[in-house]
Design an enzyme around this catalytic site. Structure first.
Site, short mmCIF file in Angstrom:
data_model
loop_
_atom_site.label_atom_id
_atom_site.label_comp_id
_atom_site.label_asym_id
_atom_site.label_seq_id
_atom_site.Cartn_x
_atom_site.Cartn_y
_atom_site.Cartn_z
N GLY A 198 0.78 -1.23 0.00
CA GLY A 198 0.00 0.00 0.00
C GLY A 198 0.82 1.29 0.00
O GLY A 198 0.29 2.34 -0.36
N ASP A 199 2.09 1.20 0.42
CA ASP A 199 2.97 2.37 0.34
C ASP A 199 4.39 1.85 0.06
O ASP A 199 5.31 2.06 0.84
CB ASP A 199 2.92 3.18 1.65
CG ASP A 199 3.65 4.52 1.53
OD1 ASP A 199 3.91 4.97 0.40
OD2 ASP A 199 3.95 5.11 2.58
N ALA A 200 4.50 1.17 -1.08
CA ALA A 200 5.73 0.43 -1.40
C ALA A 200 6.80 1.36 -1.94
O ALA A 200 7.24 1.24 -3.09
CB ALA A 200 5.41 -0.68 -2.40
N CYS A 201 7.23 2.30 -1.10
CA CYS A 201 8.28 3.23 -1.52
C CYS A 201 9.60 2.80 -0.85
O CYS A 201 9.61 2.03 0.12
CB CYS A 201 7.91 4.66 -1.18
SG CYS A 201 7.58 4.93 0.55
#
Ligand SMILES: Nc1ncnc2c1ncn2[C@@H]1O[C@H](COP(=O)(O)OP(=O)(O)OP(=O)(O)O)[C@@H](O)[C@H]1O
Ligand SMILES: [Mg+2]
Length: 249
Positions: free
Chosen positions: A171-174
């Site tokens: 969901g926030d694959a940074c």
């Protein structure tokens, strides 16, 4: 809320009104009363992921008070965040990143959902409040009004729904949320799981690929190869790339 006891050092003040501290091998992510539900949701996701075999942190403790808010204490993930790797590591790290997302996306029985319609609702709310952060937009997107960007998302969403591939997404694959062993360049852990849940696989692929391009100036081909996708769907990459910056604020 502050973490209990002394000797905590401040690590980060996050996007979502949380503050992160570290003491030795424990991290504390703390929030005020208005952030408790969101932080509790993250706690549940950290606990769930820890039971799956995908590397991440463990929940060490949870403290909550109705007047002060809450603190989520987690174990420190070993290794270094993706953002801190030297260029000589990029090629192998991209493969490690692709492998861990492939494994995460192959998990089953996830109790958390993140339906596209609810994400678009969040974006609509951020846009309505005029809270889109221009720093998250490209020069091209900044030429348009946030409401016009949202219109583009809404117009494209029937296509995305028609080809939807729901999997367990981070969901926030940074890069700052993915830790690597600096020697082997395998992933040692995924952190910042507040948005983990079942959604289209391109939620993660779009964010990962654009990070590799923007932060590392890298061609993401080795990432996609390790993930196992020979021809990524550019329409969905574009769609989730545009949707994500509209959801923070
Ligand atoms: N368990 C952990 N192990 C190692 N590092 C951690 C851990 N938890 C937090 N950190 C460090 O603290 C930083 C902030 O944590 P996290 O990403 O969870 O917070 P956030 O409030 O969502 O921040 P942001 O909005 O900047 O992503 C991470 O980028 C990482 O460097
Ligand atoms: Mg983070």
């Amino acid at each position: 809320m502050l973490p209990p006891g002394d000797d905590w050092s401040l690590v980060d003040v996050g996007e979502s009104d949380t503050t992160v501290y570290r003491r030795g091998e424990v991290f504390a992510k703390c929030c005020g009363p208005s952030g408790v539900a969101e932080l509790a949701a993250e706690r549940d996701r950290v606990e769930w992921l820890a039971g799956t075999g995908i590397p991440g942190a463990r929940v060490v403790d949870w403290l909550e008070s109705s007047s002060d808010g809450a603190c989520l204490l987690t174990s420190a993930v070993a290794g270094v965040p993706g953002g801190a790797l030297p260029p000589s590591s990029y090629e192998r790290a991209m493969r490690g990143f692709g492998v861990v997302l492939r494994e995460l996306h192959a998990l089953t029985d996830c109790p958390f959902e993140r339906p596209l319609a609810s994400v678009i609702d969040v974006a609509a709310d951020v846009v309505r409040r005029d809270a889109v952060n221009p720093d998250f937009l490209t020069d091209e997107w900044r030429l348009l009004k946030p409401s016009e960007l949202l219109d583009q998302v809404v117009a494209e969403s029937p296509y995305v729904e028609s080809v939807l591939e729901p999997v367990v997404c981070h969901g926030d694959a940074c890069l700052p949320n993915v830790f690597f062993d600096p020697q082997t360049l395998e992933v040692t852990g995924l952190i910042d799981l507040g948005r983990l849940g079942i959604s289209d696989r391109y939620t993660d692929l779009a964010l990962a690929a654009i990070q590799l391009h923007d932060e590392w100036s890298a061609d993401p081909a080795p990432f996609f190869e390790a993930y196992g996708l020979s021809e990524p769907d550019s329409r969905r990459l574009e769609f989730f790339r545009l949707l994500d910056p509209l959801t923070w604020g």
